[in-house]
Scaffold this motif. Structure first.
Motif, PDB file in Angstrom:
ATOM      1  N   GLU A   1      10.800   1.340  17.082  1.00  0.00           N
ATOM      2  CA  GLU A   1       9.352   1.297  17.586  1.00  0.00           C
ATOM      3  C   GLU A   1       8.341   2.459  17.073  1.00  0.00           C
ATOM      4  OE1 GLU A   1       8.038  -1.307  18.877  1.00  0.00           O
ATOM      5  OE2 GLU A   1       9.721  -2.551  19.126  1.00  0.00           O
ATOM      6  N   SER A   2       8.784   3.629  16.885  1.00  0.00           N
ATOM      7  CA  SER A   2       8.129   4.569  16.626  1.00  0.00           C
ATOM      8  C   SER A   2       7.767   4.403  14.982  1.00  0.00           C
ATOM      9  CB  SER A   2       8.524   5.909  16.858  1.00  0.00           C
ATOM     10  OG  SER A   2       7.918   7.012  16.182  1.00  0.00           O
ATOM     11  N   ALA A   3       8.518   4.096  14.089  1.00  0.00           N
ATOM     12  CA  ALA A   3       8.505   3.912  12.924  1.00  0.00           C
ATOM     13  C   ALA A   3       7.627   2.592  12.548  1.00  0.00           C
ATOM     14  CB  ALA A   3       9.960   3.775  12.020  1.00  0.00           C
TER      15      ALA A   3
ATOM     16  N   ARG B   1      13.193  -4.372  -6.916  1.00  0.00           N
ATOM     17  CA  ARG B   1      12.249  -3.117  -6.546  1.00  0.00           C
ATOM     18  C   ARG B   1      11.412  -2.729  -7.721  1.00  0.00           C
ATOM     19  NH1 ARG B   1       9.716   0.195  -3.826  1.00  0.00           N
ATOM     20  NH2 ARG B   1      11.090   1.662  -2.237  1.00  0.00           N
ATOM     21  N   GLU B   2      10.037  -2.752  -7.386  1.00  0.00           N
ATOM     22  CA  GLU B   2       8.910  -2.558  -8.258  1.00  0.00           C
ATOM     23  C   GLU B   2       8.652  -3.926  -8.948  1.00  0.00           C
ATOM     24  OE1 GLU B   2       7.471   0.275  -7.913  1.00  0.00           O
ATOM     25  OE2 GLU B   2       8.851   1.359  -6.856  1.00  0.00           O
ATOM     26  N   GLY B   3       8.939  -4.967  -8.344  1.00  0.00           N
ATOM     27  CA  GLY B   3       8.663  -6.130  -9.126  1.00  0.00           C
ATOM     28  C   GLY B   3       7.429  -6.792  -9.152  1.00  0.00           C
ATOM     29  N   SER B   4       6.464  -6.228  -8.707  1.00  0.00           N
ATOM     30  CA  SER B   4       5.061  -6.503  -8.759  1.00  0.00           C
ATOM     31  C   SER B   4       4.612  -7.034 -10.418  1.00  0.00           C
ATOM     32  CB  SER B   4       4.026  -5.780  -8.236  1.00  0.00           C
ATOM     33  OG  SER B   4       4.246  -5.952  -6.624  1.00  0.00           O
ATOM     34  N   ASP B   5       5.033  -5.950 -11.297  1.00  0.00           N
ATOM     35  CA  ASP B   5       4.702  -6.183 -12.748  1.00  0.00           C
ATOM     36  C   ASP B   5       5.212  -7.611 -13.118  1.00  0.00           C
ATOM     37  OD1 ASP B   5       3.675  -3.558 -12.637  1.00  0.00           O
ATOM     38  OD2 ASP B   5       4.988  -2.517 -13.782  1.00  0.00           O
ATOM     39  N   PHE B   6       6.451  -7.784 -12.608  1.00  0.00           N
ATOM     40  CA  PHE B   6       7.185  -8.999 -13.174  1.00  0.00           C
ATOM     41  C   PHE B   6       6.466 -10.368 -12.491  1.00  0.00           C
ATOM     42  CE2 PHE B   6      11.065 -11.794 -12.782  1.00  0.00           C
ATOM     43  CZ  PHE B   6      10.771 -12.464 -13.800  1.00  0.00           C
ATOM     44  N   SER B   7       5.826 -10.188 -11.108  1.00  0.00           N
ATOM     45  CA  SER B   7       4.994 -11.067 -10.564  1.00  0.00           C
ATOM     46  C   SER B   7       3.697 -11.484 -11.344  1.00  0.00           C
ATOM     47  CB  SER B   7       4.721 -10.955  -9.202  1.00  0.00           C
ATOM     48  OG  SER B   7       5.606 -10.615  -8.278  1.00  0.00           O
ATOM     49  N   ALA B   8       3.062 -10.476 -11.879  1.00  0.00           N
ATOM     50  CA  ALA B   8       1.867 -10.657 -12.762  1.00  0.00           C
ATOM     51  C   ALA B   8       2.160 -11.349 -13.959  1.00  0.00           C
ATOM     52  CB  ALA B   8       1.348  -9.202 -13.023  1.00  0.00           C
ATOM     53  N   ALA B   9       3.544 -10.914 -14.602  1.00  0.00           N
ATOM     54  CA  ALA B   9       3.567 -11.730 -15.873  1.00  0.00           C
ATOM     55  C   ALA B   9       4.145 -12.975 -15.868  1.00  0.00           C
ATOM     56  CB  ALA B   9       4.942 -10.832 -16.539  1.00  0.00           C
ATOM     57  N   ILE B  10       4.522 -13.447 -14.523  1.00  0.00           N
ATOM     58  CA  ILE B  10       5.218 -14.742 -14.318  1.00  0.00           C
ATOM     59  C   ILE B  10       3.686 -15.481 -14.366  1.00  0.00           C
ATOM     60  CG2 ILE B  10       6.061 -16.267 -12.298  1.00  0.00           C
ATOM     61  CD1 ILE B  10       7.890 -14.037 -11.814  1.00  0.00           C
ATOM     62  N   PHE B  11       2.816 -14.925 -13.524  1.00  0.00           N
ATOM     63  CA  PHE B  11       1.301 -15.857 -13.406  1.00  0.00           C
ATOM     64  C   PHE B  11       0.706 -16.063 -14.630  1.00  0.00           C
ATOM     65  CE2 PHE B  11       1.643 -14.868  -8.575  1.00  0.00           C
ATOM     66  CZ  PHE B  11       1.167 -16.175  -8.068  1.00  0.00           C
TER      67      PHE B  11
ATOM     68  N   MET C   1       0.776  -1.289   0.060  1.00  0.00           N
ATOM     69  CA  MET C   1       0.045  -0.045   0.051  1.00  0.00           C
ATOM     70  C   MET C   1       0.834   1.395   0.095  1.00  0.00           C
ATOM     71  SD  MET C   1      -2.834  -1.354   2.904  1.00  0.00           S
ATOM     72  CE  MET C   1      -3.299   0.538   3.274  1.00  0.00           C
ATOM     73  N   GLY C   2       0.494   2.034  -1.069  1.00  0.00           N
ATOM     74  CA  GLY C   2       0.971   3.464  -0.810  1.00  0.00           C
ATOM     75  C   GLY C   2       2.661   3.460  -0.894  1.00  0.00           C
ATOM     76  N   LYS C   3       3.393   4.158   0.229  1.00  0.00           N
ATOM     77  CA  LYS C   3       4.665   4.169   0.446  1.00  0.00           C
ATOM     78  C   LYS C   3       5.142   2.992   1.355  1.00  0.00           C
ATOM     79  CE  LYS C   3       5.180   7.548  -2.622  1.00  0.00           C
ATOM     80  NZ  LYS C   3       6.005   6.971  -3.999  1.00  0.00           N
ATOM     81  N   THR C   4       4.641   1.962   1.573  1.00  0.00           N
ATOM     82  CA  THR C   4       4.853   0.920   2.559  1.00  0.00           C
ATOM     83  C   THR C   4       5.995   0.553   2.358  1.00  0.00           C
ATOM     84  OG1 THR C   4       2.464   0.563   3.372  1.00  0.00           O
ATOM     85  CG2 THR C   4       4.092  -1.311   3.555  1.00  0.00           C
ATOM     86  N   THR C   5       6.549   0.168   1.060  1.00  0.00           N
ATOM     87  CA  THR C   5       7.735  -0.503   0.974  1.00  0.00           C
ATOM     88  C   THR C   5       8.899   0.502   1.379  1.00  0.00           C
ATOM     89  OG1 THR C   5       6.957  -1.667  -1.026  1.00  0.00           O
ATOM     90  CG2 THR C   5       9.397  -1.490  -0.785  1.00  0.00           C
ATOM     91  N   ASN C   6       9.066   1.556   0.993  1.00  0.00           N
ATOM     92  CA  ASN C   6       9.802   2.476   1.600  1.00  0.00           C
ATOM     93  C   ASN C   6       9.795   2.664   3.180  1.00  0.00           C
ATOM     94  OD1 ASN C   6      10.499   3.516  -0.978  1.00  0.00           O
ATOM     95  ND2 ASN C   6       9.230   5.230  -0.966  1.00  0.00           N
ATOM     96  N   ALA C   7       8.756   2.829   3.839  1.00  0.00           N
ATOM     97  CA  ALA C   7       8.614   2.615   5.103  1.00  0.00           C
ATOM     98  C   ALA C   7       9.344   1.259   5.814  1.00  0.00           C
ATOM     99  CB  ALA C   7       7.131   2.934   5.618  1.00  0.00           C
TER     100      ALA C   7
ATOM    101  N   HIS D   1      13.097   1.669   5.835  1.00  0.00           N
ATOM    102  CA  HIS D   1      13.373   2.230   6.717  1.00  0.00           C
ATOM    103  C   HIS D   1      13.532   1.677   7.968  1.00  0.00           C
ATOM    104  CE1 HIS D   1      14.263   5.869   9.306  1.00  0.00           C
ATOM    105  NE2 HIS D   1      13.082   5.779   9.955  1.00  0.00           N
ATOM    106  N   LEU D   2      12.337   0.845   8.242  1.00  0.00           N
ATOM    107  CA  LEU D   2      12.213   0.015   9.551  1.00  0.00           C
ATOM    108  C   LEU D   2      13.512  -0.935   9.460  1.00  0.00           C
ATOM    109  CD1 LEU D   2       8.674  -0.898   9.932  1.00  0.00           C
ATOM    110  CD2 LEU D   2      10.177  -0.196  11.680  1.00  0.00           C
ATOM    111  N   PHE D   3      13.687  -1.704   8.344  1.00  0.00           N
ATOM    112  CA  PHE D   3      14.745  -2.574   8.505  1.00  0.00           C
ATOM    113  C   PHE D   3      16.153  -2.142   8.660  1.00  0.00           C
ATOM    114  CE2 PHE D   3      18.133  -4.529   5.631  1.00  0.00           C
ATOM    115  CZ  PHE D   3      18.393  -5.814   6.158  1.00  0.00           C
ATOM    116  N   GLU D   4      16.435  -0.747   8.005  1.00  0.00           N
ATOM    117  CA  GLU D   4      17.663  -0.017   8.123  1.00  0.00           C
ATOM    118  C   GLU D   4      17.931   0.083   9.667  1.00  0.00           C
ATOM    119  OE1 GLU D   4      20.206   0.665   6.340  1.00  0.00           O
ATOM    120  OE2 GLU D   4      19.501  -0.217   4.556  1.00  0.00           O
TER     121      GLU D   4
END
Length: 419
Positions: free
Chosen positions: A61-63, A201-211, A40-46, A49-52
């Protein structure tokens, strides 16, 4: 059978989820349709950041709270009934994410841990979509794409085992699709021993093409916030042109150079099975959009492509000798080992320069690897401009007020690096 892919912008809010239901009901139908959804939205960016924060042992915890609150609020607006199982399932996923963050540390494999954390975005969004569609009379089955898109353990850019993935999908999914919709995740794959991988990154298009490829789909649709495949990004250019129809080859080249509408790996599996790809607007689903297929045109409008966050790296031999094939081999081997992709390259008698996406950790490791053999300079915060199918007017337009650091020109393509 069709595949619909919905990106982050199309699931960024409760209203956006309702719009997906509208599109599915009015254009997709109630079966023979597989939905692939991004975070959703910018969740991957979030999550990055959490992972870093977690990887470097900093307080996350705040993030973390901010990320899960966003998902809770959207879910509550869509499905306010507290007895709906979506709420319990999301809480389980939130807890799993927290546990994964807690066991992330500098001693762990960075890329492997990245995949385990960042993958939660698609798990959240697909879970919400699955339960929400049930509430609006669109029965569907949620499936875990990690069990069907089988990959190696090349973390953050896993390679697909096409034969095994196709076998698994054809074993299970046609019978489900005969009866109802299928909801699944983009961006994700899985290894044979049960670890999560990501496809780039941005690999959801590729996932759809695989299916689409593995299930012999008749069509694939990508739903975007633009009217179709445009010749330029509206964020940078006031006037753009929509391509009503464009070839697989042109689209592959535009994606390779950085066009943001289509992931670079998406086209090949579709072209191999002649599956048309439609780029449509989720804001105006009745509009024509763009059809990408096996077609040819003598001339098409120039495409303007901009890649941000670029790094220009120059290598020179320390004794002022020529850059030899052996020197280039050493550089390319290091780039391959560190999985640094070249977006543009050029060599002179005594230096070799590359333009690449700036990833600080990998650039620093590259310098550490090669500093004994080469003098290395680099500039960051640059842009790579590409004009595909250029003409005189298009070059005059793009070069206005630009400081050119490096440029190249072929018969059909003009590229330059600028601040």
């Amino acid at each position: 059978m069709k595949v619909y892919k919905f990106g982050g912008a199309s699931v960024k809010s409760a209203a956006a989820f309702r719009n997906i239901a509208h599109i599915v009901k009015n254009y997709g139908g109630t079966k023979q349709l597989l939905l692939v959804v991004s975070a959703m939205g910018k969740t991957t960016n979030a999550l990055e950041h959490l992972f870093e924060l977690a990887y470097h042992q900093q307080d996350f915890e705040s993030a973390y709270d901010q990320c899960i609150t966003y998902h809770r609020e959207v879910t509550q607006e869509l499905i306010p009934e507290r007895d709906n199982p979506v709420h319990e399932r999301l809480e389980q996923l939130f807890s799993q994410l927290q546990q994964q963050l807690q066991k992330t540390s500098p001693g762990a494999n960075y890329d492997k841990m990245y995949d385990q954390v960042v993958s939660f975005g698609e798990m959240f969004s697909s879970t919400i979509l699955h339960y929400f569609l049930q509430t609006v009379a669109l029965p569907n089955q949620w499936i875990d794409s990690r069990k069907y898109i089988q990959t190696d353990d090349n973390w953050r850019e896993a390679k697909v085992d096409w034969e095994w993935s196709e076998r698994l999908m054809k074993r299970d999914l046609p019978a489900i699709l005969d009866k109802q919709l299928v909801v699944t995740q983009g961006f994700l794959g899985g290894t044979i021993d049960g670890f999560t991988t990501t496809l780039g990154r941005e690999g959801s298009d590729f996932s759809a093409a695989i299916f689409a490829y593995c299930l012999n789909a008749s069509d694939m649709y990508i739903w975007k916030d633009v009217e179709g495949l445009l010749n330029a990004d509206p964020k940078y250019f006031k006037e753009t042109i929509r391509y009503p129809e464009i070839s697989y080859q042109e689209t592959v080249e535009m994606a390779y150079y950085g066009a943001s509408v289509i992931h670079p790996k998406t086209i090949k599996p579709l072209a191999n099975r002649k599956i048309p790809l439609y780029v449509k607007s989720f804001l105006n689903p009745a509009a024509e959009g763009t059809r990408i297929c096996d077609c040819r045109f003598d001339k098409i409008a120039p495409a303007y492509i901009i890649k941000e966050n670029q790094c220009l790296i120059s290598f020179s031999v320390k004794d002022f000798a020529f850059i030899s094939e052996k020197s280039l081999g050493t550089i390319f081997n290091a780039l391959s080992q560190l999985r640094i992709k070249i977006n543009m390259m050029q060599n002179s008698a005594i230096s070799f320069s590359i333009c690449t996406d700036f990833q600080q950790e990998r650039v620093q490791r590259l310098i550490q690897t090669l500093h004994d053999q080469f003098v290395i300079y680099y500039n960051t915060d640059l842009r790579l401009f590409t004009v595909k199918n250029y003409d005189t007017d298009s070059l005059n337009t793009i070069l206005v007020d630009k400081e050119v650091l490096l440029e190249q020109r072929t018969r059909n393509t003009f590229q330059f690096v600028s601040r």
